[in-house]
Design a protein around this motif. Structure first.
Motif, PDB file in Angstrom:
ATOM      1  N   TYR A 187       0.865  -1.193   0.000  1.00  0.00           N
ATOM      2  CA  TYR A 187       0.000   0.000   0.000  1.00  0.00           C
ATOM      3  C   TYR A 187       0.890   1.228   0.000  1.00  0.00           C
ATOM      4  O   TYR A 187       1.500   1.571   1.020  1.00  0.00           O
ATOM      5  CB  TYR A 187      -0.938  -0.020   1.212  1.00  0.00           C
ATOM      6  CG  TYR A 187      -1.776   1.233   1.338  1.00  0.00           C
ATOM      7  CD1 TYR A 187      -2.427   1.771   0.223  1.00  0.00           C
ATOM      8  CD2 TYR A 187      -1.901   1.887   2.550  1.00  0.00           C
ATOM      9  CE1 TYR A 187      -3.177   2.926   0.333  1.00  0.00           C
ATOM     10  CE2 TYR A 187      -2.663   3.041   2.673  1.00  0.00           C
ATOM     11  CZ  TYR A 187      -3.295   3.557   1.558  1.00  0.00           C
ATOM     12  OH  TYR A 187      -4.030   4.713   1.663  1.00  0.00           O
ATOM     13  N   GLU A 188       0.939   1.856  -1.154  1.00  0.00           N
ATOM     14  CA  GLU A 188       1.828   3.007  -1.335  1.00  0.00           C
ATOM     15  C   GLU A 188       1.337   4.244  -0.572  1.00  0.00           C
ATOM     16  O   GLU A 188       2.095   5.185  -0.368  1.00  0.00           O
ATOM     17  CB  GLU A 188       1.979   3.322  -2.833  1.00  0.00           C
ATOM     18  CG  GLU A 188       0.793   4.049  -3.483  1.00  0.00           C
ATOM     19  CD  GLU A 188      -0.454   3.163  -3.609  1.00  0.00           C
ATOM     20  OE1 GLU A 188      -0.349   1.928  -3.463  1.00  0.00           O
ATOM     21  OE2 GLU A 188      -1.545   3.743  -3.844  1.00  0.00           O
ATOM     22  N   GLY A 189       0.069   4.198  -0.142  1.00  0.00           N
ATOM     23  CA  GLY A 189      -0.519   5.370   0.509  1.00  0.00           C
ATOM     24  C   GLY A 189       0.079   5.706   1.865  1.00  0.00           C
ATOM     25  O   GLY A 189      -0.117   6.821   2.367  1.00  0.00           O
ATOM     26  N   VAL A 190       0.819   4.765   2.468  1.00  0.00           N
ATOM     27  CA  VAL A 190       1.407   5.060   3.782  1.00  0.00           C
ATOM     28  C   VAL A 190       2.809   5.654   3.664  1.00  0.00           C
ATOM     29  O   VAL A 190       3.435   5.959   4.688  1.00  0.00           O
ATOM     30  CB  VAL A 190       1.492   3.808   4.686  1.00  0.00           C
ATOM     31  CG1 VAL A 190       0.099   3.361   5.079  1.00  0.00           C
ATOM     32  CG2 VAL A 190       2.270   2.688   4.032  1.00  0.00           C
ATOM     33  N   ILE A 191       3.295   5.801   2.433  1.00  0.00           N
ATOM     34  CA  ILE A 191       4.643   6.334   2.255  1.00  0.00           C
ATOM     35  C   ILE A 191       4.619   7.849   2.389  1.00  0.00           C
ATOM     36  O   ILE A 191       3.813   8.522   1.753  1.00  0.00           O
ATOM     37  CB  ILE A 191       5.196   5.937   0.871  1.00  0.00           C
ATOM     38  CG1 ILE A 191       5.296   4.414   0.779  1.00  0.00           C
ATOM     39  CG2 ILE A 191       6.537   6.610   0.597  1.00  0.00           C
ATOM     40  CD1 ILE A 191       5.667   3.902  -0.582  1.00  0.00           C
ATOM     41  N   ILE A 198       7.251   6.786  -4.271  1.00  0.00           N
ATOM     42  CA  ILE A 198       6.105   5.957  -4.651  1.00  0.00           C
ATOM     43  C   ILE A 198       6.509   4.998  -5.771  1.00  0.00           C
ATOM     44  O   ILE A 198       6.266   3.788  -5.702  1.00  0.00           O
ATOM     45  CB  ILE A 198       4.919   6.853  -5.103  1.00  0.00           C
ATOM     46  CG1 ILE A 198       4.490   7.819  -3.990  1.00  0.00           C
ATOM     47  CG2 ILE A 198       3.750   5.996  -5.598  1.00  0.00           C
ATOM     48  CD1 ILE A 198       3.864   7.189  -2.788  1.00  0.00           C
ATOM     49  N   ASP A 199       7.130   5.554  -6.806  1.00  0.00           N
ATOM     50  CA  ASP A 199       7.544   4.716  -7.936  1.00  0.00           C
ATOM     51  C   ASP A 199       8.535   3.642  -7.481  1.00  0.00           C
ATOM     52  O   ASP A 199       8.462   2.494  -7.926  1.00  0.00           O
ATOM     53  CB  ASP A 199       8.165   5.584  -9.034  1.00  0.00           C
ATOM     54  CG  ASP A 199       7.101   6.375  -9.804  1.00  0.00           C
ATOM     55  OD1 ASP A 199       5.901   6.091  -9.616  1.00  0.00           O
ATOM     56  OD2 ASP A 199       7.476   7.269 -10.576  1.00  0.00           O
ATOM     57  N   ASP A 200       9.463   4.016  -6.607  1.00  0.00           N
ATOM     58  CA  ASP A 200      10.436   3.037  -6.104  1.00  0.00           C
ATOM     59  C   ASP A 200       9.734   1.881  -5.397  1.00  0.00           C
ATOM     60  O   ASP A 200      10.100   0.721  -5.559  1.00  0.00           O
ATOM     61  CB  ASP A 200      11.409   3.692  -5.103  1.00  0.00           C
ATOM     62  CG  ASP A 200      12.423   4.582  -5.799  1.00  0.00           C
ATOM     63  OD1 ASP A 200      12.457   4.566  -7.060  1.00  0.00           O
ATOM     64  OD2 ASP A 200      13.157   5.298  -5.098  1.00  0.00           O
ATOM     65  N   PHE A 201       8.734   2.234  -4.586  1.00  0.00           N
ATOM     66  CA  PHE A 201       8.049   1.194  -3.824  1.00  0.00           C
ATOM     67  C   PHE A 201       7.294   0.241  -4.761  1.00  0.00           C
ATOM     68  O   PHE A 201       7.356  -0.987  -4.605  1.00  0.00           O
ATOM     69  CB  PHE A 201       7.081   1.818  -2.809  1.00  0.00           C
ATOM     70  CG  PHE A 201       6.257   0.806  -2.073  1.00  0.00           C
ATOM     71  CD1 PHE A 201       6.839  -0.031  -1.137  1.00  0.00           C
ATOM     72  CD2 PHE A 201       4.900   0.659  -2.335  1.00  0.00           C
ATOM     73  CE1 PHE A 201       6.078  -0.987  -0.456  1.00  0.00           C
ATOM     74  CE2 PHE A 201       4.135  -0.291  -1.665  1.00  0.00           C
ATOM     75  CZ  PHE A 201       4.730  -1.107  -0.724  1.00  0.00           C
ATOM     76  N   ILE A 202       6.603   0.794  -5.735  1.00  0.00           N
ATOM     77  CA  ILE A 202       5.829  -0.081  -6.640  1.00  0.00           C
ATOM     78  C   ILE A 202       6.780  -0.959  -7.449  1.00  0.00           C
ATOM     79  O   ILE A 202       6.526  -2.151  -7.667  1.00  0.00           O
ATOM     80  CB  ILE A 202       4.913   0.756  -7.563  1.00  0.00           C
ATOM     81  CG1 ILE A 202       4.052   1.713  -6.736  1.00  0.00           C
ATOM     82  CG2 ILE A 202       4.000  -0.155  -8.379  1.00  0.00           C
ATOM     83  CD1 ILE A 202       3.336   2.772  -7.550  1.00  0.00           C
ATOM     84  N   GLU A 203       7.902  -0.371  -7.854  1.00  0.00           N
ATOM     85  CA  GLU A 203       8.911  -1.143  -8.598  1.00  0.00           C
ATOM     86  C   GLU A 203       9.428  -2.298  -7.727  1.00  0.00           C
ATOM     87  O   GLU A 203       9.575  -3.432  -8.194  1.00  0.00           O
ATOM     88  CB  GLU A 203      10.054  -0.201  -8.979  1.00  0.00           C
ATOM     89  CG  GLU A 203      10.975  -0.719 -10.055  1.00  0.00           C
ATOM     90  CD  GLU A 203      12.045   0.327 -10.397  1.00  0.00           C
ATOM     91  OE1 GLU A 203      13.227   0.001 -10.299  1.00  0.00           O
ATOM     92  OE2 GLU A 203      11.661   1.483 -10.721  1.00  0.00           O
TER      93      GLU A 203
END
Lengths: 398, 398
Positions: A187-191, A198-203
């Motif tokens: 869940y990128e929303g907690v970053i 955000i892009d790093d996390f999804i990657e």
């Protein structure tokens, strides 16, 4: 059109017009905007080859869940065991509980749900201890539980931070025959960050999922990969649209607030989305408003409205949008001179020009931020058409 | 012991013990503390010759209203027409709606309530326009409406500020045969100030009431005078105990939060009361807690709890009080090293020592501030005994 043995806040009493017949304050959803948002987000997911499992916790309104499924959603995302059981009872057949399943009574609720309804159910795991508890509980019930590994970030919320945590969790899941590892969740929303983080996390989410798939830890050929709240869904959709993710996984997006949108943080988030992706035309429309009556005009420039923290989200102050004076059928826009300066449990303090014509009984439409903490204040809400006639009363199940 | 067609948050699932059988998070009321508070405040009102009309908006639990009436309360105070109708349907025979009655649908709810139930009902007036609307509406319904003049303060909430406003209002009420002026109301809780400002306001309230009584504006020989929230009830009680007030009026106090008390602003307010009145022994006890499970321990010193803004008041951060580890039946106190540092819709972030033994599934009892914005997050709550067995499930009617 609708009857209860006792009046309920926000519902029609004597007829069906919002300005005359509904007990105010009332939570109101404009059906045209709702329909627009419903199809807009489904189309966006479709274009990116992603499945949509809208987060149902936003509204907890089964009547809206059914509209989302009818519009093409793959399933409904929920936050708790009780929410999941409500959705299952209301006929939702695929449920993604985007949380750990914790506590014996909550495990029992899920077990009962799995036995009573044909539900394709998933929940998250991020700790060895929870995996052990789940494995023991569901084995005793002779049930299988589908789980997704949650990937987290440092200083974030739940989810594995390190490879060591991931490996320990995989070993723990493998040791529990009742558990089936079916994919990876984030869940990128907690970053706390901007687009690069955000892009790093999804990657990283995609990379970890591919790595685990290559290691053969999933029980199925097309495991799930899922992410996305309501602020960064465009970046998640683009990452999920990459060939390697689409080929390897069922990609599942989970925005929730898009359906009714708001006049605050998600309006701002939406402007950010459109700045990143100008090609996304006809963006989301605010479909949710709260109507309330002027209660008192005790001092020049101070208006007290019968609306409080029990009726509307209060992380940000509600925004006064329009007023209907007296018996008027057409509203007057309230400009930025009108500001909510204080909110109590049952009262709102509006500051405005010293000279004004607001009177007790006048009706004001407010915008809120955000939807999740507005909907949970209501057991029922009204869908209205463009004439402000109530077309349907929907129930929430919080 | 309790069955619903679908699980509800905070309710027993498999038995009746809070640590094993109840779906957490759960709102819990300790019945011994509740009973103590119930009788403590009634005794205080009795000693001062005041009637008690506890504010029911705090809990909106008819099961608690009935306990308050049984303990000696004169009536129940409520904040809205819908709340009043709920209380009337649940058998409450005297209702003080400590607010203006605004909006045609809400007037209809009160009219229906007066026709269907034998309720001694009062509401407030502070504006000529509202008086005109009420007079017209209730005359058309061939009903009488009992009203109290609301006295306010500059920079406060509702209520007449000046003698000019009071005189205009009196003339307006006199012109409406459907309205009966029955007394005077004030709420000291909206005053931004300390004891001198509070005392001044109550003194003015009594003086205005006496002046109006002498002017013969009330329809009855013993009109009402009413004030008091949950922070300054001692000062109101003392002012109302003065001979001239007791002789001239029915004096009515309306605290609400006393019944369940809290671990935050009302605990602080209570300490202030005891500093002012050390003779008030055995003061209020916190009867309300929220139980929740540890969900994730993803990083050293960071614990995520399955509890959020949808479950507990969030003007102030919840306070972690005690934890039950694993299968333990006795709790361990959480000291001040444990702090709630963030609250999301469905998650709480607890910061604590790097070395700790909290694990997913452990159960933590939290204190909240304040009760009104905690109770409204729940449709049901559990009364428990000292063994944490659930003795009764009560419903709320928000």
């Amino acid at each position: 059109m609708f009857s209860l043995t006792c009046p309920q806040k926000g519902l029609p009493v004597t007829g069906r017009h919002l300005l005359t017949d509904v007990s105010l304050p009332a939570l109101v959803v404009h059906q045209n905007a709702l329909e627009h948002n419903l199809h807009w987000m489904q189309a966006l997911a479709n274009r990116h080859g992603a499945l949509l499992a809208p987060h149902g916790k936003t509204t907890m309104a089964p009547g809206l869940f059914r509209r989302q499924i009818a519009a093409g959603a793959w399933g409904i995302t929920l936050a708790t065991a009780v929410q999941s059981a409500v959705a299952a009872k209301e006929g939702i057949k695929r449920i993604l509980m985007a949380n750990q399943l914790i506590g014996r009574a909550n495990m029992q609720i899920v077990a009962d749900m799995l036995q009573q309804h044909q539900v394709d159910f998933y929940c998250l795991v991020d700790s060895v201890e929870n995996v052990r508890q789940l494995g023991e509980f569901f084995a005793r019930q002779q049930l299988k539980l589908q789980v997704l590994l949650e990937l987290g970030v440092a200083n974030g919320r739940c989810g594995c931070r390190s490879d060591e945590q991931i490996n320990a969790l995989l070993a723990a899941v493998k040791a529990e025959p009742a558990l089936e590892l079916c994919g990876v969740e984030g869940y990128e929303g907690v970053i706390n960050g901007e687009r690069p983080q955000i892009d790093d996390f999804i990657e990283r989410l995609v990379a970890v999922a591919l790595q685990l798939k290559n290691a053969g830890v999933f029980k199925r050929t097309q495991p799930l990969i899922t992410a996305s709240g309501s602020a960064w869904y465009d970046r998640v959709a683009q990452a999920f649209a990459q060939q390697q993710a689409r080929d390897a996984f069922l990609t599942v997006m989970r925005p929730g607030c898009y359906l009714v949108h708001d006049h605050g943080i998600y309006q701002q988030a939406q402007q950010n989305v459109l700045a990143r992706q100008p090609e996304l035309e006809e963006a989301l429309l605010p479909a949710m408003e709260i109507f309330a009556c002027v209660q008192s005009v005790p001092e020049p420039g101070r208006v007290i409205v019968a609306l409080g923290k029990r009726d509307i989200a209060h992380d940000d102050m509600p925004v006064a949008l329009r007023v209907w004076h007296g018996q008027a059928t057409q509203p007057v826009t309230l400009d930025e001179r009108w500001r909510t300066v204080k909110l109590m449990d049952q009262h709102l303090f509006l500051a405005g020009p010293t000279e004004h014509t607001l009177q007790p009984g006048d009706i004001i439409a407010f915008g809120a931020s955000h939807p999740c903490l507005t909907f949970d204040k209501w057991r029922y809400f009204c869908l209205v058409d463009e004439t402000l006639a109530v077309t349907e009363v929907l129930e929430t199940c919080f």
